[in-house]
Motif scaffolding. Sequence first.
Motif, PDB file in Angstrom:
ATOM      1  N   GLU A 156       5.703  -1.192   8.808  1.00  0.00           N
ATOM      2  CA  GLU A 156       5.070  -0.653   7.614  1.00  0.00           C
ATOM      3  C   GLU A 156       6.089  -0.226   6.568  1.00  0.00           C
ATOM      4  OE1 GLU A 156       1.732   0.051   6.426  1.00  0.00           O
ATOM      5  OE2 GLU A 156       1.503  -1.639   7.795  1.00  0.00           O
ATOM      6  N   ASP A 160       7.104  -0.350   1.737  1.00  0.00           N
ATOM      7  CA  ASP A 160       7.073   0.810   0.847  1.00  0.00           C
ATOM      8  C   ASP A 160       7.757   0.536  -0.493  1.00  0.00           C
ATOM      9  OD1 ASP A 160       5.550   2.334   2.484  1.00  0.00           O
ATOM     10  OD2 ASP A 160       7.151   3.672   3.153  1.00  0.00           O
ATOM     11  N   ARG A 163       5.387  -1.553  -2.620  1.00  0.00           N
ATOM     12  CA  ARG A 163       4.277  -0.679  -2.992  1.00  0.00           C
ATOM     13  C   ARG A 163       4.675   0.208  -4.169  1.00  0.00           C
ATOM     14  NH1 ARG A 163       3.208   0.771   3.346  1.00  0.00           N
ATOM     15  NH2 ARG A 163       1.672  -0.857   3.797  1.00  0.00           N
ATOM     16  N   GLN A 180      -5.022   0.750  -2.878  1.00  0.00           N
ATOM     17  CA  GLN A 180      -4.396   0.167  -1.701  1.00  0.00           C
ATOM     18  C   GLN A 180      -5.118  -1.100  -1.258  1.00  0.00           C
ATOM     19  OE1 GLN A 180      -4.048   3.938   0.849  1.00  0.00           O
ATOM     20  NE2 GLN A 180      -2.474   2.625   1.718  1.00  0.00           N
ATOM     21  N   HIS A 183      -7.423  -2.251   4.965  1.00  0.00           N
ATOM     22  CA  HIS A 183      -6.979  -1.970   6.329  1.00  0.00           C
ATOM     23  C   HIS A 183      -7.753  -2.930   7.225  1.00  0.00           C
ATOM     24  CE1 HIS A 183      -5.215   0.502   9.492  1.00  0.00           C
ATOM     25  NE2 HIS A 183      -6.398   0.556  10.085  1.00  0.00           N
ATOM     26  N   GLY A 191      -6.440   5.301  12.067  1.00  0.00           N
ATOM     27  CA  GLY A 191      -5.323   4.593  11.442  1.00  0.00           C
ATOM     28  C   GLY A 191      -5.540   4.397   9.958  1.00  0.00           C
ATOM     29  N   SER A 195      -3.123   5.821   7.069  1.00  0.00           N
ATOM     30  CA  SER A 195      -2.574   4.885   6.090  1.00  0.00           C
ATOM     31  C   SER A 195      -2.943   5.313   4.666  1.00  0.00           C
ATOM     32  CB  SER A 195      -3.095   3.477   6.376  1.00  0.00           C
ATOM     33  OG  SER A 195      -2.652   2.563   5.400  1.00  0.00           O
ATOM     34  N   CYS A 196      -4.175   5.793   4.476  1.00  0.00           N
ATOM     35  CA  CYS A 196      -4.587   6.279   3.156  1.00  0.00           C
ATOM     36  C   CYS A 196      -3.770   7.496   2.744  1.00  0.00           C
ATOM     37  CB  CYS A 196      -6.068   6.637   3.163  1.00  0.00           C
ATOM     38  SG  CYS A 196      -7.199   5.231   3.206  1.00  0.00           S
ATOM     39  N   HIS A 198      -0.749   8.164   3.573  1.00  0.00           N
ATOM     40  CA  HIS A 198       0.572   7.676   3.161  1.00  0.00           C
ATOM     41  C   HIS A 198       0.499   7.008   1.790  1.00  0.00           C
ATOM     42  CE1 HIS A 198       4.618   6.181   3.497  1.00  0.00           C
ATOM     43  NE2 HIS A 198       4.210   4.912   3.393  1.00  0.00           N
ATOM     44  N   GLY A 199      -0.550   6.211   1.573  1.00  0.00           N
ATOM     45  CA  GLY A 199      -0.700   5.553   0.280  1.00  0.00           C
ATOM     46  C   GLY A 199      -0.889   6.543  -0.848  1.00  0.00           C
ATOM     47  N   ARG A 207      -8.883   2.628  -2.453  1.00  0.00           N
ATOM     48  CA  ARG A 207      -8.513   1.544  -1.538  1.00  0.00           C
ATOM     49  C   ARG A 207      -9.625   0.509  -1.446  1.00  0.00           C
ATOM     50  NH1 ARG A 207      -5.077   2.410   3.867  1.00  0.00           N
ATOM     51  NH2 ARG A 207      -4.507   0.224   4.117  1.00  0.00           N
TER      52      ARG A 207
END
Length: 272
Positions: A156, A160, A163, A180, A183, A191, A195-196, A198-199, A207
């Motif tokens: 992942e 970054d 992104r 985003q 997924h 998960g 992930s959201c 982090h985004g 997303r």
Amino acid sequence: MTRTPLTWLYAPGARPHVVAKALAAGADVVVVDLEDAVAPERKEYARAATAELLTQPQPQPVPVHVRVNALDGPWAAADLTALAGLPGLSGLRLPKVTTPGEVRQVAVATPVPLYALLESALGIEHAYAIATAHPALRGIALGEADLRADLGVRAEAGLDWPRSRVIVAARAAGLAPPSQTVHPDIRDLDGLAASCAHGRALGFLGRAAIHPRQLPVIERAYLPTEAEIEHAETVIKAAAANAGAQALPDGRFIDAAVVATARRTLSLAGRT
């Protein structure tokens, strides 16, 4: 669009009953997919079914976008011809964009808001040029599955930098923050939430989703928390009493940039 979109739900254009369910699922935007979700032998049917949807006299409950086929492939021209000017079309998502010229070519022929998906190293390198290609372009976003394959990324963390590159390009171009990418595991809601988070920390806003069960997870992740709203209200109140830089009673320093962030937080909390 009357409020800031946080959820973009994809539905395959070759399955009209799934599109109908998607329109009632509670997403902010439904994206009818003519590209990856449709087999080659079903492309014409998906295009015709989508055109029929977009010509219905009654308005849809949410804006409908369409992801057309790759612009350098055999189906995109027919997609754009069939969809251009249809009353129910709120936007076109253009996959695998690599140059600003591709955006300009579509914009001249199709008077509808455009969204470019960057899915290759070349697209990432041209991110700002694409983001500023034409006033009809309203947003850019990543297509991470293809980008992973192009870059050979396994972890992942390897995504970054691209992104952040897309987020910065969008901001520099005056566009809304990118959403985003999807997924892919519809059962992995934990998960998805991680992930959201982090985004959101990177600067994404909202997303894309491929199943309705993902929508509330995305919305919760991107809406401000009660603590964030409370802090934003404190900042705005303090700024109204004293226009200069200052320290709050809890020791946190605020200035014009902090106030601007607080206003964005409250605006998002109200979904305006």
